[in-house]
Design an enzyme around this catalytic site. Structure first.
Site, PDB file in Angstrom:
ATOM      1  N   SER A  53       0.836  -1.194   0.000  1.00 50.25           N
ATOM      2  CA  SER A  53       0.000   0.000   0.000  1.00 50.25           C
ATOM      3  C   SER A  53       0.872   1.246   0.000  1.00 50.25           C
ATOM      4  CB  SER A  53      -0.920   0.033   1.220  1.00 50.25           C
ATOM      5  OG  SER A  53      -1.643   1.250   1.240  1.00 50.25           O
ATOM      6  N   VAL A  58       7.339   2.292   4.182  1.00 54.16           N
ATOM      7  CA  VAL A  58       8.287   1.593   3.306  1.00 54.16           C
ATOM      8  C   VAL A  58       7.816   1.664   1.854  1.00 54.16           C
ATOM      9  CG1 VAL A  58       9.416  -0.613   2.795  1.00 54.16           C
ATOM     10  CG2 VAL A  58       9.110   0.095   5.163  1.00 54.16           C
ATOM     11  N   CYS A  59       6.527   1.505   1.617  1.00 51.18           N
ATOM     12  CA  CYS A  59       5.987   1.567   0.256  1.00 51.18           C
ATOM     13  C   CYS A  59       6.163   2.968  -0.330  1.00 51.18           C
ATOM     14  CB  CYS A  59       4.515   1.179   0.241  1.00 51.18           C
ATOM     15  SG  CYS A  59       4.219  -0.509   0.804  1.00 51.18           S
ATOM     16  N   ASP A  60       5.930   3.983   0.476  1.00 51.71           N
ATOM     17  CA  ASP A  60       6.127   5.371   0.075  1.00 51.71           C
ATOM     18  C   ASP A  60       7.589   5.579  -0.320  1.00 51.71           C
ATOM     19  OD1 ASP A  60       4.956   8.413   0.602  1.00 51.71           O
ATOM     20  OD2 ASP A  60       7.096   8.230   1.077  1.00 51.71           O
TER      21      ASP A  60
END
Length: 165
Positions: A53, A58-60
């Site tokens: 997501s 971490v995804c950002d």
């Protein structure tokens, strides 16, 4: 392959992809709700960054990092795929000013997740992974991150994308 999410084992559904394989086709949604397939980027090198997501740290970071690094690689298309709704992806991209990466949603039917073996059965999320596909649709790099909350090997993925033809 053993994958964990917050150090708890999870089950991946779909087919594991390996270096040398012909990249499986998939259908995902663009931010405008149009369908996108692997064939839509035929003839290009693709770096596919898979995240659970965009609204997580971490995804950002992963999406921003590949966005920045992609600016320095010609002829490489960076696709970030998650199960976030296209509306949320569009909002996230707009508020973060990302220009070198396309965000795509696998929310509708998990076509990508199943084709690339990253669908986490227990969570209906995608496991963190990176794939590089050359202009002939051959997989040249694969990383399934063993702990979903960890970062991928950015350097190795970028070098693989630079080396792919």
């Amino acid at each position: 392959m053993a994958i964990t999410f917050k150090n708890k084992p999870v089950s991946l559904q779909g087919n594991e992809v390996k270096v040398g394989d012909i990249a499986p086709n998939f259908t995902v949604l663009a931010n405008d709700l149009s369908s996108i397939t692997l064939a839509d980027s035929k003839g290009k090198v693709r770096l596919i960054s898979v995240v659970p997501s965009l609204d997580t740290e971490v995804c950002d970071t992963q999406t921003r990092r590949f966005n920045e690094d992609a600016a320095n690689i010609s002829q490489v298309e960076v696709l970030t795929i998650s199960v976030d709704l296209p509306f949320a992806q569009n909002r996230w991209c707009g508020s973060n000013g990302l220009e070198n990466v396309k965000t795509l949603s696998d929310h509708r039917d998990l076509s990508f997740g199943e084709a690339y073996g990253v669908h986490i059965k227990e969570l209906r999320l995608l496991a963190r992974a990176v794939f590089v596909i050359d202009s002939s649709d051959r997989v040249t790099y694969v990383e399934y991150v063993n702990e979903v909350t960890n970062h991928p090997d950015y350097h190795a993925a970028i070098e693989a994308a630079k080396a792919a033809k």
